[in-house]
Design a protein around this motif. Sequence first.
Motif, short mmCIF file in Angstrom:
data_model
loop_
_atom_site.label_atom_id
_atom_site.label_comp_id
_atom_site.label_asym_id
_atom_site.label_seq_id
_atom_site.Cartn_x
_atom_site.Cartn_y
_atom_site.Cartn_z
N CYS A 29 34.66 8.89 23.83
CA CYS A 29 33.93 10.06 23.36
C CYS A 29 32.52 9.64 22.93
O CYS A 29 32.33 8.52 22.46
N SER A 70 31.16 10.50 20.36
CA SER A 70 31.26 10.19 18.93
C SER A 70 31.53 8.70 18.70
O SER A 70 31.07 8.13 17.71
N HIS A 125 39.53 7.98 19.82
CA HIS A 125 40.38 9.04 19.26
C HIS A 125 40.87 10.00 20.34
O HIS A 125 41.06 11.18 20.08
N CYS A 129 41.78 13.06 16.80
CA CYS A 129 40.75 12.57 15.87
C CYS A 129 41.24 12.35 14.45
O CYS A 129 40.53 11.79 13.64
N CYS A 167 40.42 15.01 22.25
CA CYS A 167 39.21 15.36 21.48
C CYS A 167 38.37 16.36 22.28
O CYS A 167 38.14 17.47 21.83
N ARG A 192 34.39 11.89 32.07
CA ARG A 192 34.83 11.15 30.90
C ARG A 192 35.30 9.77 31.33
O ARG A 192 36.10 9.65 32.27
ZN ZN Z 1 35.58 12.74 20.16
#
Ligand code: ZN
Length: 350
Positions: free
Chosen positions: A40, A42, A62, A88, A159, A340
């Motif tokens: 991700c 993040s 996550h 997450c 996520c 992804r």
């Molecule tokens: Zn994420």
Amino acid sequence: MTVKAFGAPAADRPLEPLDIPRREAGPHDVAIDIAYCGVCHSDLHQVRSEWDGTIYPCVPGHEIVGHVTSVGSDVTKFKVGDVVGVGCMVDSCQHCASCDEGLEQYCENGFVGTYNGKTDDAPGHTFGGYSQSIVVNDKFVLKVTHPQDQLAAVAPLLCAGITTYSPLRHWNVGPGKKVGIVGIGGLGHMGVKLAHAMGAHVVAFTTSESKREDAKALGADEVIVSRNEDEMAAHANSFDFILNTVAASHNLDAFTMLLKRDGTMTLVGVPEHPHPSPNIGALIFKRRAIAGSLIGGIAETQEMLDFCAEKGVVADIEMIRIQDIETAYERMQRSDVKYRFVIDNATLDA
Ligand code: ZN
Ligand code: NAP
């Protein structure tokens, strides 16, 4: 128990192999062998300390899918061999008003993040899915029912899937609604697939000319290259809802102007630097709203997984070895991901 992982020792250092501790499964715990973990944006923000408060070493991840290897004595929902997911969160207070409503992501005492969260386990902060295994309280473990050969592509649902599903549901996206998805990366491509599966008229906004054709294949009815002002102007005042997933600071007005009266644009991207202040006139004169949304609760995450299994929805992924994580981050920073990256956790053994 000690397991192999990949993590960053500091903000300016690449990820490297680490040995990390995992607790023994307690009465309410599920121990999981991690098969795949999505990457991700993040993770990148966090390991590079683009947000405040990263604790090192930082083991991100996550979007976890794996198999149950043991369960605690009080666990009844899961058994050894089950295919499960972890997103997450790995814990929350379980007694505040938000937790009582199944909105653990808004836990008033702070949920425990799957990585970088506070825990009693050594060394005092949680380690995520870039690792061989994880031990999680059963309340935060999800059931995966997709076919076995899709498990790598299921990981990003934990996520990217829930972070787009939750606001699409909350703002009542469905048939008869014109919905925009801004930024066709990991979150955005799931937003397009999910809004399409919910029956909305879906418009994808991208800065990448190369994604124009792909976005249609993902389920967009129309695609707009947002750098092109004429294309944007043709859609003024026409959207019921816009979901903005962009990971960088940008001009929000270009999108709020496209909302109908009473339309809402919900932001889920968390850029390192703030967006320029939005034009208030654009909000006032059409009672438009700018909102935010954080992942989704555990019950809603299960609902999303079941919805995706029923509709045959998974992420479009590129599988990588853990050893190639830095290259994946560089490509993610250039918006060069379709759509992804997912780590094959078996490569942690190499
Ligand atoms: Zn994420
Ligand atoms: P990602 O895969 O990197 O996708 C972001 C997309 O935004 C890019 O693919 C690109 O799409 C677009 N973009 C990037 N830079 C841009 C710029 N300068 N101007 C305009 N568009 C730009 O990232 P992600 O994993 O989807 O995550 C997106 C953001 O959501 C991150 O900030 C992440 O931390 C955050 N996030 C929030 C939550 C939450 O609960 N709220 C949960 C997960 C992640 P195009 O090529 O199509 O333009």
